[in-house]
Design an enzyme around this catalytic site. Sequence first.
Site, PDB file in Angstrom:
ATOM      1  N   GLN A   3       1.584  -6.649  -3.417  1.00 29.05           N
ATOM      2  CA  GLN A   3       2.118  -6.698  -2.048  1.00 29.05           C
ATOM      3  C   GLN A   3       3.451  -5.950  -1.995  1.00 29.05           C
ATOM      4  O   GLN A   3       3.576  -4.957  -2.686  1.00 29.05           O
ATOM      5  CB  GLN A   3       2.246  -8.148  -1.528  1.00 29.05           C
TER       6      GLN A   3
ATOM      7  N   ASP B 185       0.811  -1.211   0.000  1.00 32.82           N
ATOM      8  CA  ASP B 185       0.000   0.000   0.000  1.00 32.82           C
ATOM      9  C   ASP B 185       0.850   1.269   0.000  1.00 32.82           C
ATOM     10  O   ASP B 185       0.449   2.294   0.542  1.00 32.82           O
ATOM     11  CB  ASP B 185      -0.953   0.022   1.217  1.00 32.82           C
TER      12      ASP B 185
ATOM     13  N   GLY C  34      -4.635  -4.126  -3.905  1.00 33.15           N
ATOM     14  CA  GLY C  34      -5.658  -3.116  -4.119  1.00 33.15           C
ATOM     15  C   GLY C  34      -4.989  -1.804  -4.427  1.00 33.15           C
ATOM     16  O   GLY C  34      -4.143  -1.353  -3.671  1.00 33.15           O
ATOM     17  N   HIS C  35      -5.282  -1.242  -5.586  1.00 31.64           N
ATOM     18  CA  HIS C  35      -4.780   0.109  -5.797  1.00 31.64           C
ATOM     19  C   HIS C  35      -5.883   0.991  -6.348  1.00 31.64           C
ATOM     20  O   HIS C  35      -6.700   0.559  -7.152  1.00 31.64           O
ATOM     21  CB  HIS C  35      -3.510   0.172  -6.635  1.00 31.64           C
TER      22      HIS C  35
ATOM     23  N   LYS D   1       1.838   2.771  -5.411  1.00 30.10           N
ATOM     24  CA  LYS D   1       2.581   2.557  -6.666  1.00 30.10           C
ATOM     25  C   LYS D   1       2.028   3.385  -7.817  1.00 30.10           C
ATOM     26  O   LYS D   1       2.728   3.682  -8.771  1.00 30.10           O
ATOM     27  CB  LYS D   1       2.549   1.068  -7.052  1.00 30.10           C
TER      28      LYS D   1
HETATM   29  P1  IMP Z   1      -2.813 -12.965   1.795  1.00 33.65           P
HETATM   30  O1  IMP Z   1      -1.969 -12.362   0.726  1.00 33.65           O
HETATM   31  O2  IMP Z   1      -4.286 -12.702   1.628  1.00 33.65           O
HETATM   32  O3  IMP Z   1      -2.515 -14.424   2.018  1.00 33.65           O
HETATM   33  O4  IMP Z   1      -2.434 -12.248   3.175  1.00 33.65           O
HETATM   34  C1  IMP Z   1      -1.140 -12.395   3.760  1.00 33.65           C
HETATM   35  C2  IMP Z   1      -0.670 -11.080   4.374  1.00 33.65           C
HETATM   36  O5  IMP Z   1      -0.359 -10.157   3.338  1.00 33.65           O
HETATM   37  C3  IMP Z   1      -1.707 -10.400   5.254  1.00 33.65           C
HETATM   38  O6  IMP Z   1      -1.033  -9.751   6.327  1.00 33.65           O
HETATM   39  C4  IMP Z   1      -2.334  -9.374   4.322  1.00 33.65           C
HETATM   40  O7  IMP Z   1      -2.901  -8.300   5.033  1.00 33.65           O
HETATM   41  C5  IMP Z   1      -1.096  -8.949   3.538  1.00 33.65           C
HETATM   42  N1  IMP Z   1      -1.418  -8.396   2.203  1.00 33.65           N
HETATM   43  C6  IMP Z   1      -1.818  -9.078   1.117  1.00 33.65           C
HETATM   44  N2  IMP Z   1      -1.986  -8.253   0.075  1.00 33.65           N
HETATM   45  C7  IMP Z   1      -1.678  -7.017   0.494  1.00 33.65           C
HETATM   46  C8  IMP Z   1      -1.617  -5.723  -0.132  1.00 33.65           C
HETATM   47  O8  IMP Z   1      -1.879  -5.539  -1.336  1.00 33.65           O
HETATM   48  N3  IMP Z   1      -1.247  -4.685   0.663  1.00 33.65           N
HETATM   49  C9  IMP Z   1      -0.905  -4.856   1.959  1.00 33.65           C
HETATM   50  N4  IMP Z   1      -0.923  -6.030   2.579  1.00 33.65           N
HETATM   51  C10 IMP Z   1      -1.306  -7.102   1.861  1.00 33.65           C
END
Ligand code: IMP
Length: 428
Positions: free
Chosen positions: A223, A13, A40-41, A16
């Site tokens: 991520q 987050d 999510g963007h 980007k």
């Molecule tokens: P998962 O990717 O849903 O398996 O979640 C694993 C971890 O990555 C959790 O702590 C989520 O909150 C974090 N996470 C996954 N995608 C994002 C993102 O786009 N931004 C921030 N954190 C993320």
Amino acid sequence: MPAIVLLGAQWGDEGKGKATDLLGSRLDYVVKFNGGNNAGHTVVIGTEKYALHLLPSGILTPGVVPVIGNGVVIDLGVLFGEIDGLEARGVDTSRLVVSANAHVIPSYNRTLDKVTERFLGSRRIGTTGRGIGPTYSDKMSRVGIRVQDLFDEKILRQKVEGALAQKNHLLVKVYNRRAIEVDEVVDELLAHADRLRPMVADTSLLLGESLARDEVVLLEGGQATLLDVDHGTYPFVTSSNATAGGACTGAGIPPMAVTRVIAIAKAYVTRVGEGPFPTELCDEDGENLRQIGREFGTTTGRPRRCGWYDLPIARYASRINGVTDLVLTKLDVLTGWERIPVCVAYDIDGERVTELPMTQTGFHHAKPIYEYLQGWTEDLSSARTLADLPAAARSYVEFLEERSGSRISAIGVGPERDQTVVIRDLLN
Ligand code: IMP
């Protein structure tokens, strides 16, 4: 062969979109190489606001070919939901290309993601519940379903049968849920096959050919560095490689093709989900950062945990990714603080440590050691050059640049596309 990697330097987050805007229409391809709709963007164009979770941001730039690479896991319902949403607003999505080797997220993996988290209780990861982890687990266990499987019903059925033979034991015997029928899953996936087929290609070949023509390929990471399954704060990470190495694997291009690695870092730090976060603020300052920075998740709406800028993390991200350019975002959010703490090292059980802790235990014990920089009260939102920034804000940026291990090439001073201080071009 200019391939450019764009990724987050912290826990996600970081914004980007600022960098993608600066590259804009000079790109030929924008490739999503990892993750799924856990990302999510929000992209703001004029008065229009678009929230994308799965589609690469390039979908909004006319002329750019958006690509979903082999390293991505796709929830087909979400994919077509996003496409329909954009088409309804007049965005042409017909250029989208999807890798035949990308994995799909069957509904049973969303169920498993949620029940596993519940089962873990206090040891939960805080996942987005979108089935990302179980789908990558299936990929590694070689029981995953790929995009190409949707075009051979016999193979698809065999694969779903194979996967469910294991999953149903888990669902019924461990998690006390109902067993899932093979037909149910096959029908759910086949329902998307006809619509998906024209978008599917050998994307590694497509990108290889495009790089050979000297076109510009942007590899956009989902991520971020500290959520990388190998190099992040394991086990509180996502299930894919979000660092620069993962860009090559997840897109199917050679490392030598990458000429630039742009990392995005907020002028402070946020994190969603569980896991260590040394500079986290559980006080009024944290709440102020959250409110002023509007730090609530785009995907899940969860309030983000907020803390001060962390130099050991920045240096780590520079090293692991080979960062050539750092884009600092949301500097404007820090306006109004009398002094701004910056974490320069950690105190780990009485020892001063300037690198990221080697062990998870070390990370959990790490307490930030701060240096305090002078704050500013002036509004930054109209600054477009470094000289436009008040002296204290400039000093803050210079301090971060000296100690972060990478040069800062752009600075975000507001949410609008043009609210950016551009120090050097990110492409040439
Ligand atoms: P998962 O990717 O849903 O398996 O979640 C694993 C971890 O990555 C959790 O702590 C989520 O909150 C974090 N996470 C996954 N995608 C994002 C993102 O786009 N931004 C921030 N954190 C993320």
